[in-house]
Write an enzyme that holds these catalytic residues in place. Structure first.
Site, mmCIF file in Angstrom:
data_model
loop_
_atom_site.group_PDB
_atom_site.id
_atom_site.type_symbol
_atom_site.label_atom_id
_atom_site.label_comp_id
_atom_site.label_asym_id
_atom_site.label_seq_id
_atom_site.Cartn_x
_atom_site.Cartn_y
_atom_site.Cartn_z
ATOM 1 N N CYS A 2 9.545 1.307 -11.251
ATOM 2 C CA CYS A 2 10.766 1.784 -11.898
ATOM 3 C C CYS A 2 10.751 1.370 -13.363
ATOM 4 O O CYS A 2 9.946 0.552 -13.791
ATOM 5 C CB CYS A 2 11.977 1.163 -11.221
ATOM 6 N N ARG A 27 5.529 6.249 -16.439
ATOM 7 C CA ARG A 27 5.448 5.421 -15.227
ATOM 8 C C ARG A 27 5.752 6.233 -13.972
ATOM 9 O O ARG A 27 5.555 5.756 -12.866
ATOM 10 C CB ARG A 27 6.433 4.241 -15.325
ATOM 11 N N GLY A 101 11.184 -3.387 -8.652
ATOM 12 C CA GLY A 101 10.458 -4.324 -7.788
ATOM 13 C C GLY A 101 10.920 -4.196 -6.352
ATOM 14 O O GLY A 101 11.452 -3.180 -5.936
ATOM 15 N N GLU A 465 -17.987 5.847 -3.372
ATOM 16 C CA GLU A 465 -16.901 5.780 -4.354
ATOM 17 C C GLU A 465 -17.451 5.451 -5.744
ATOM 18 O O GLU A 465 -17.051 6.061 -6.733
ATOM 19 C CB GLU A 465 -15.863 4.748 -3.921
ATOM 20 N N LYS A 469 -17.031 7.907 -9.022
ATOM 21 C CA LYS A 469 -16.461 7.453 -10.295
ATOM 22 C C LYS A 469 -17.361 7.835 -11.454
ATOM 23 O O LYS A 469 -16.926 8.357 -12.463
ATOM 24 C CB LYS A 469 -16.257 5.925 -10.273
ATOM 25 N N HIS A 488 -35.376 8.478 5.341
ATOM 26 C CA HIS A 488 -35.447 9.793 6.015
ATOM 27 C C HIS A 488 -35.427 10.920 4.999
ATOM 28 O O HIS A 488 -34.890 11.990 5.265
ATOM 29 C CB HIS A 488 -34.272 9.903 6.999
#
Ligand code: AGP
Length: 592
Positions: A2, A27, A101, A465, A469, A488
């Site tokens: 918030c 935000r 919070g 991941e 990125k 393989h």
């Protein structure tokens, strides 16, 4: 996250509040509101939606108040509706509070408040704060707040105004950010520096456990014991955009460094109470995880944890593949749809198709009120705040925190696992202190044309991941692969020009990954290791090793992922690319 803004001075407070809230829009939020001391009374206006809705409702109101507080809400407790929007007031309309919070013990506080005969009208934890202030007020707002904060548990920053004390704002910082702005015969408070910059560059960031008493002619800062503190204001040289990045060059880098906080915000939400799901995973024959991209990689890690701690079979599938397949799904299945945005079309439509077939739909999202949140039977939330960089970073590790909490919540005895998880934010903080070493290593490899990322078991999804990125922000080809699969076929790719990143913490497959590293070396490949500190064996094999703290096997993905985020970031930044908005990509893919 918030956003909070407060003003006390001689100018029209409303203008300051609206401008400040607009500076906090980055935000992310779902509703906004203001409270003003207008002619000695509280004037409160709040709206669901963007700030322009609030402006529209205030149009022509000719409000002259010189004291006020404002808020943009990123819902954590309670649905997205006007009643839950901030500011919240007491029943007599003498106090108004805005809060950022989580008050973890608000349920017990609510019982205490209601048993005092006070009606609690919203679903939020914030309302507990304003009622406690009203119930404990004995003539001095600062003393009342110092008394109330001792009753609160969790992470919070809040500001309060009162009709009982006209030219005053009292604000508190404990776990969520809060900054004071120093003006001439006027003073400000806000969640973040950008909200202050249109008015002042002299700021005092508050520390946890501090309370500020704001008046037009002065700012007084105390600790929770009521001791007056002396603080120096700092001058902020940034422009607005760089202020929103908190001084970081890109949002992505800021979000990588936010992870200790976003992890503790997310973990706190789960560890202090159970997962609050009306079922056990063991009620189902299978958990089917569906997701895309980074969220899919989180699901692959979640699979290992859930199978280990809950003993329930888990299948992980690309959402885009599931929708048109003939997967036998029914009421005995739990579908877990993972999507930070909660708007990804592939994930949403596949989830809905499976729900149609009778499965229970649980989603894990970062955006409360998102489509997937609304379409699911049950929802778990990450509390990472809005992620501005297209490349997912903090939302990924936050997803891991929820998945691990979900997995261990199925155990009878989970004390050790909970203690382990609570260590993660600090351990990630430690990894981030090594960012410079990662940067130096990244620059050595920035001109490579192809990369291989290898891992086994929990490190295999981390390899996927890490490769994603690098691909998505540096446009360099990178392939994540299960290390055991190299022999393989893909080992034919190895040569001295193709660096291999081997994620090799000393876990149950450590010996195996080391032999995979040897296979790469035997073909003149260069290996960058990611492993535990002081791992001399790994160091003896690799061209370089990025060290992370030694931890229990379960926790390794939290720590080994972060250097790979940094590695990709520094290469892309070195190449001068648009890290936050890479070519061809959108933050949320709302088309199939
Ligand atoms: C990850 O860095 C990418 N931005 C992308 O793969 C993303 O993870 C994917 O589009 C899924 O998004 P979601 O989590 O919002 O559903």
């Amino acid at each position: 996250m918030c956003g909070i803004v407060g003003y006390v001075g001689a100018s029209p407070a409303l203008l300051v509040l609206l401008q400040g809230l607009e500076r906090l829009e980055y935000r992310g939020y779902d509703s906004a509101g203001v409270a003003l001391l207008e002619n000695g009374k509280l004037y409160v206006e709040k709206k669901v939606g963007k700030i322009r809705e609030l402006v529209r409702s205030l149009w022509g109101k000719n409000l002259k108040a010189v004291v006020g507080i404002g808020h943009t809400r990123w819902a954590t407790h309670g649905e997205v509706c006007e009643l839950n929007a901030h500011p919240h007031t007491d029943n007599r309309g003498e106090f108004a509070v805005v809060h950022n919070g989580i008050v973890e013990n608000y349920r017990e506080l609510r019982q205490e408040i209601e048993s005092a005969g006070v009606s609690y009208v919203s679903q939020t934890d914030t309302e507990a704060i304003v009622h406690l202030i009203a119930l404990n007020y004995e003539g001095d707002l600062l003393r009342t707040v110092l008394k109330v904060v001792k009753k609160l548990r969790g992470a919070y920053a809040f500001a309060v105004i009162s009709t009982r004390e006209q030219s005053r704002i009292v604000a508190v910082k404990y776990g969520s950010p809060l900054v004071v702005g120093i003006g001439k015969e006027e003073n400000f408070v806000a969640s973040d520096i950008p909200a202050l910059l249109p008015f002042t560059r002299e700021v005092i960031p508050l520390n946890d456990g501090e309370v500020v008493d704001l008046r037009p002619d002065g700012v007084f800062i105390y600790d929770f014991e009521g001791n007056l503190l002396t603080k120096e204001a700092m001058h902020v040289p940034w422009d607005i955009i760089s202020a929103e990045k908190g001084g970081f060059k890109h949002f992505m880098l800021k979000e990588i460094f936010e992870q200790p906080r976003t992890l503790s915000d997310t973990i706190r939400g789960y560890i202090s109470r159970d997962m609050s799901l009306p079922f056990s995973l063991r009620d189902y024959r299978r958990v089917l995880i569906i997701a895309c991209g980074t969220s899919y990689h989180a699901g692959l890690i979640g699979k290992y944890w859930i199978e280990k701690h809950a003993g329930v079979p888990v299948e992980v599938a690309y959402a885009s593949e599931v929708r048109y397949a003939n997967m036998p799904v029914g009421e005995q299945d739990l579908v877990l749809a993972i999507s930070q945005s909660g708007e990804t079309a592939d994930t949403r439509f596949s989830a809905l198709a499976l729900k149609e077939k009778g499965a229970t739909l649980l989603s894990l999202v970062n955006v409360m009120g998102s489509a997937l949140d609304r379409e699911s039977d049950h929802t778990l939330y990450t509390h990472a705040g809005p992620e501005i960089g297209v490349a997912a970073t903090k939302t990924f590790t936050a997803q891991l925190a929820v998945l691990y909490s979900l997995a261990v919540s199925q155990r009878q005895d989970r004390q050790k696992e909970v203690e382990n998880l609570l260590k993660v934010p600090h351990l990630v903080e430690e990894v981030l202190t090594r960012a410079e070493a990662v940067k130096n290593l990244a620059l050595r490899y920035a001109h490579s044309k192809d990369f291989l990322y290898l891992g086994r078991y929990l490190s295999y999804p981390v390899a996927l991941e890490g490769a994603l990125k690098l691909k998505e922000i540096s446009y360099i080809h990178a392939e994540g692969y299960p290390a055991g699969e190299m022999k393989h076929g893909p080992i034919a790719l190895i040569d001295e020009k193709t660096p291999t990143v081997a994620i090799a913490p000393a876990d149950r497959v450590y010996e195996k990954i080391l032999s995979n590293v040897e296979e790469v070396l035997a073909r003149k490949g260069k290996v960058i290791g990611v492993g535990f500190e002081k791992d001399e064996r790994l160091k003896s094999l690799c061209d370089a090793v990025i060290e992370v703290p030694t931890v229990e096997e379960d926790l390794t993905p939290f720590l080994t992922t972060v250097p790979l985020q940094l590695f990709a970031y520094y290469i892309a930044d070195y190449l001068g690319l648009d890290v936050d908005q890479p070519r061809n990509l959108a933050k949320t893919v709302t088309v199939e």
